[in-house]
Write a protein that holds these residues in place. Sequence first.
Motif, PDB file in Angstrom:
ATOM      1  N   TYR A 114      76.120 -46.255  30.241  1.00  0.00           N
ATOM      2  CA  TYR A 114      75.684 -47.547  29.724  1.00  0.00           C
ATOM      3  C   TYR A 114      76.569 -47.916  28.527  1.00  0.00           C
ATOM      4  N   GLY A 141      73.968 -53.643  32.298  1.00  0.00           N
ATOM      5  CA  GLY A 141      74.631 -52.675  31.440  1.00  0.00           C
ATOM      6  C   GLY A 141      75.035 -51.373  32.089  1.00  0.00           C
ATOM      7  N   LEU A 142      74.673 -51.163  33.346  1.00  0.00           N
ATOM      8  CA  LEU A 142      74.940 -49.894  34.025  1.00  0.00           C
ATOM      9  C   LEU A 142      76.292 -49.925  34.734  1.00  0.00           C
TER      10      LEU A 142
END
Length: 153
Positions: A114, A141-142
């Motif tokens: 992340y 965000g990954l």
Amino acid sequence: MIAKVIELDDAHDAGLRALLVAEECTHDALSLIDHRYRPYEKLYVALTDTDVVGFLEGTFVDMSEPGGGYPAPRARIMKLVVSSRFRRRGVATALVRKFVVDARAAHVDSLVLYPDPQESGYEGRMAFFASCGMRKTDSPGLVGARLACLSSD
């Protein structure tokens, strides 16, 4: 230049603390001892001769919220730091490759992280992770990839 990557041991504490302070990761330098004794975390250093020039903190048992097509348990990189004097010389690549090799040996299927878009150098980090084979996912965000798709050579 490819640095030698090994698991962190007591002999590298001072060098690692110096790296983290120099790269403005002071909080990490202060909490390093606590992290060492968490058996689920993996800590690696990149060395040139005896100097610590890089650091990777990760885990092979990430159980955070599933997403992006990478179900838990999975490997996760939590911190990757390379000395500003040694960037763009293969240090980060060597750290990630060692982590990937060990994650495969632990029979983990995927790797995620992340990256913080608020940290300076975010775009450069995203380009680096893309060059390693990791991609943004549909989860906010990954970034991730299947380990089978990542190079470890």
